[in-house]
Each structure stands twice: as C-alpha cells, then as structure tokens.
Scaffold this motif. Structure first.
Motif, mmCIF file in Angstrom:
data_model
loop_
_atom_site.group_PDB
_atom_site.id
_atom_site.type_symbol
_atom_site.label_atom_id
_atom_site.label_comp_id
_atom_site.label_asym_id
_atom_site.label_seq_id
_atom_site.Cartn_x
_atom_site.Cartn_y
_atom_site.Cartn_z
ATOM 1 N N TRP A 33 22.535 -1.181 -5.171
ATOM 2 C CA TRP A 33 21.087 -1.151 -5.280
ATOM 3 C C TRP A 33 20.491 -0.169 -4.291
ATOM 4 C CZ3 TRP A 33 18.063 -3.484 -8.850
ATOM 5 C CH2 TRP A 33 18.661 -4.452 -9.652
ATOM 6 N N VAL A 34 19.461 0.540 -4.751
ATOM 7 C CA VAL A 34 18.662 1.421 -3.894
ATOM 8 C C VAL A 34 17.286 0.785 -3.814
ATOM 9 C CG1 VAL A 34 17.640 3.709 -3.643
ATOM 10 C CG2 VAL A 34 19.949 3.466 -4.605
ATOM 11 N N GLY A 35 16.777 0.585 -2.590
ATOM 12 C CA GLY A 35 15.514 -0.124 -2.430
ATOM 13 C C GLY A 35 14.373 0.752 -1.954
ATOM 14 N N GLY A 36 13.174 0.362 -2.331
ATOM 15 C CA GLY A 36 11.972 1.050 -1.892
ATOM 16 C C GLY A 36 10.836 0.076 -1.668
ATOM 17 N N VAL A 37 9.772 0.575 -1.057
ATOM 18 C CA VAL A 37 8.582 -0.220 -0.789
ATOM 19 C C VAL A 37 7.340 0.603 -1.105
ATOM 20 C CG1 VAL A 37 9.610 -1.660 1.007
ATOM 21 C CG2 VAL A 37 8.541 0.493 1.640
ATOM 22 N N ARG A 38 6.282 -0.082 -1.456
ATOM 23 C CA ARG A 38 4.950 0.495 -1.600
ATOM 24 C C ARG A 38 3.993 -0.511 -0.998
ATOM 25 N NH1 ARG A 38 4.878 5.528 -2.482
ATOM 26 N NH2 ARG A 38 6.729 6.186 -3.572
ATOM 27 N N VAL A 39 2.884 -0.040 -0.427
ATOM 28 C CA VAL A 39 1.980 -0.947 0.289
ATOM 29 C C VAL A 39 0.552 -0.790 -0.214
ATOM 30 C CG1 VAL A 39 1.166 -1.717 2.540
ATOM 31 C CG2 VAL A 39 3.465 -0.753 2.328
ATOM 32 N N GLU A 85 9.939 -3.492 7.657
ATOM 33 C CA GLU A 85 10.057 -2.368 8.584
ATOM 34 C C GLU A 85 9.849 -1.042 7.852
ATOM 35 O OE1 GLU A 85 13.264 -4.436 11.651
ATOM 36 O OE2 GLU A 85 13.988 -3.347 9.889
ATOM 37 N N ALA A 86 10.427 -0.928 6.667
ATOM 38 C CA ALA A 86 10.260 0.295 5.872
ATOM 39 C C ALA A 86 8.804 0.499 5.476
ATOM 40 C CB ALA A 86 11.151 0.248 4.632
ATOM 41 N N ALA A 87 8.117 -0.572 5.118
ATOM 42 C CA ALA A 87 6.711 -0.472 4.722
ATOM 43 C C ALA A 87 5.856 0.047 5.870
ATOM 44 C CB ALA A 87 6.202 -1.839 4.253
ATOM 45 N N VAL A 88 6.047 -0.509 7.049
ATOM 46 C CA VAL A 88 5.282 -0.083 8.228
ATOM 47 C C VAL A 88 5.565 1.388 8.533
ATOM 48 C CG1 VAL A 88 5.042 -0.417 10.725
ATOM 49 C CG2 VAL A 88 5.121 -2.407 9.198
ATOM 50 N N ARG A 89 6.827 1.777 8.515
ATOM 51 C CA ARG A 89 7.217 3.163 8.821
ATOM 52 C C ARG A 89 6.670 4.133 7.776
ATOM 53 N NH1 ARG A 89 10.664 5.958 6.427
ATOM 54 N NH2 ARG A 89 11.840 4.191 5.600
ATOM 55 N N GLU A 90 6.841 3.824 6.503
ATOM 56 C CA GLU A 90 6.407 4.734 5.437
ATOM 57 C C GLU A 90 4.896 4.944 5.448
ATOM 58 O OE1 GLU A 90 7.808 6.707 3.261
ATOM 59 O OE2 GLU A 90 9.912 6.153 3.484
ATOM 60 N N GLU A 112 3.103 8.630 5.999
ATOM 61 C CA GLU A 112 2.305 9.232 4.931
ATOM 62 C C GLU A 112 0.813 9.258 5.216
ATOM 63 O OE1 GLU A 112 3.217 7.602 1.074
ATOM 64 O OE2 GLU A 112 5.334 8.163 1.241
ATOM 65 N N THR A 113 0.313 8.317 6.038
ATOM 66 C CA THR A 113 -1.138 8.184 6.189
ATOM 67 C C THR A 113 -1.640 8.184 7.628
ATOM 68 O OG1 THR A 113 -1.195 5.767 6.333
ATOM 69 C CG2 THR A 113 -1.118 6.734 4.115
ATOM 70 N N GLY A 114 -0.761 8.029 8.605
ATOM 71 C CA GLY A 114 -1.178 7.937 9.998
ATOM 72 C C GLY A 114 -1.673 6.562 10.411
ATOM 73 N N LEU A 115 -1.671 5.605 9.494
ATOM 74 C CA LEU A 115 -2.191 4.275 9.782
ATOM 75 C C LEU A 115 -1.099 3.309 10.240
ATOM 76 C CD1 LEU A 115 -4.606 3.866 6.740
ATOM 77 C CD2 LEU A 115 -5.208 4.446 9.107
ATOM 78 N N ASP A 116 -1.474 2.413 11.142
ATOM 79 C CA ASP A 116 -0.613 1.324 11.571
ATOM 80 C C ASP A 116 -0.999 0.095 10.756
ATOM 81 O OD1 ASP A 116 0.565 2.858 13.697
ATOM 82 O OD2 ASP A 116 -1.297 2.557 14.816
ATOM 83 N N ILE A 136 -4.188 -2.127 11.035
ATOM 84 C CA ILE A 136 -4.417 -2.638 12.383
ATOM 85 C C ILE A 136 -4.633 -1.513 13.395
ATOM 86 C CG2 ILE A 136 -3.242 -4.827 11.991
ATOM 87 C CD1 ILE A 136 -0.772 -3.619 13.401
ATOM 88 N N GLY A 137 -4.573 -0.247 12.948
ATOM 89 C CA GLY A 137 -4.799 0.860 13.872
ATOM 90 C C GLY A 137 -4.486 2.196 13.226
ATOM 91 N N GLY A 138 -4.483 3.233 14.057
ATOM 92 C CA GLY A 138 -4.199 4.578 13.586
ATOM 93 C C GLY A 138 -5.433 5.254 13.024
ATOM 94 N N GLU A 139 -5.247 6.503 12.604
ATOM 95 C CA GLU A 139 -6.326 7.279 11.983
ATOM 96 C C GLU A 139 -5.823 7.860 10.675
ATOM 97 O OE1 GLU A 139 -8.523 10.069 14.313
ATOM 98 O OE2 GLU A 139 -8.130 8.941 16.151
ATOM 99 N N LEU A 140 -6.624 7.714 9.629
ATOM 100 C CA LEU A 140 -6.231 8.191 8.313
ATOM 101 C C LEU A 140 -6.103 9.707 8.302
ATOM 102 C CD1 LEU A 140 -5.609 7.517 5.364
ATOM 103 C CD2 LEU A 140 -8.056 7.735 4.890
ATOM 104 N N ALA A 141 -4.929 10.183 7.890
ATOM 105 C CA ALA A 141 -4.657 11.618 7.757
ATOM 106 C C ALA A 141 -3.476 11.784 6.822
ATOM 107 C CB ALA A 141 -4.345 12.238 9.120
#
Length: 155
Positions: free
Chosen positions: A2-8, A45-50, A54-58, A88-93
C-alpha cells in the motif's frame, strides 16, 4: 504494498475551505492540501508536514472526513486519509514540494474558497468533494477525533 497519502480540509473564520491548484498531466487540478506519507510517518504527522510545506500554515488534526482506497492494475494499492484540521499558526503562502526541483514544481495557487466558488471550479479532485464535505463540516464532526493510532511494541 500500500502507498498512503493525506489531504487536509481547513476552514478560515469565514467558513471557506483552503484549496490548492496543482498542475498535473497538462491540466490544473484544485484540491485540499496534502501529499504522500513518508517512511516512518503516520497520517497525522504527514498531514501537518504537508500543509506546512504547501501553505505555510501550522495545523492540528481534529478529525477524519474520509478514508479512500484504490486498488487498480495501473496504479496499484493506494489510500488517502482526508483529515479535518484546525489552523493554529503560520502565514498563508504558496509553498513548494521539496521532492521536486524548482523547474518541476506543481503548486500554482493557494487560497480560501467558498462553497459557491468551489462549485464553479473545473477539475476539482475528488469530483464528489464539494457535494459531500459541507455536510460533514455542518454536522459538527470537526470536534471529534475518529482517527486512532496504534503503535506496536518493537523489540
């Protein structure tokens, strides 16, 4: 294998959903941020990292909208967990994909969109996204955690 992915799925204070426009196979696709699960990572963990890449957001993951599986001769065995998150933080970019060279980047745009704006998009992925996600969000599933991780004892 299996190959796994996430979207948020992330909403702003106006209730709009964060979408990214990516370029694949000579066309643009709109989807929520996410990507592949790396070796040694779990889905959360993958969701938070991705999202950060991609967006600069935490974010923090607070629920799961869908678990989608695909088994096909062309693409093999794949799954994607669609998480519900909270900013919960970061800046959208607009971010970048660290696995791709600067001339091969697929990210084109990132922005919050309303239900009506998403409905007017061509090439949304997955096709059922706008029809189903609003009901999930309106039912209040965002405050519940449906996703549990189990760790095995390793010797």
């Amino acid at each position: 294998m299996w190959v796994g992915g996430v979207r948020v799925v992330l909403q702003d204070e106006e209730g709009r959903i964060l979408m990214v426009r990516q370029h694949h196979e000579d066309r643009d696709l709109w989807m929520v941020p996410g990507g592949g699960i790396e070796e040694g990572e779990n889905s959360i963990e993958a969701a938070v990292r991705e999202v950060k890449e991609e967006t600069g957001l935490d974010i923090e993951v607070i629920g799961v909208a869908w678990h989608i599986e695909e088994v096909s001769p062309e693409r093999g065995q794949r799954f994607v967990n669609y998480m519900i998150g909270r900013i919960i933080g970061g800046e959208l970019a607009l971010g970048s994909d660290p696995e791709l060279s600067p001339d091969r980047q697929v990210l084109r745009e990132v922005r919050f969109l309303s239900r009506e704006e998403i409905d007017g998009l061509d090439n949304i992925y997955p096709k059922f996204f706008n029809e189903e996600i609003w009901g999930i969000l309106e039912e209040g599933h965002t405050g519940m955690t449906y996703y549990k991780l189990r760790y095995s004892e390793r010797g």
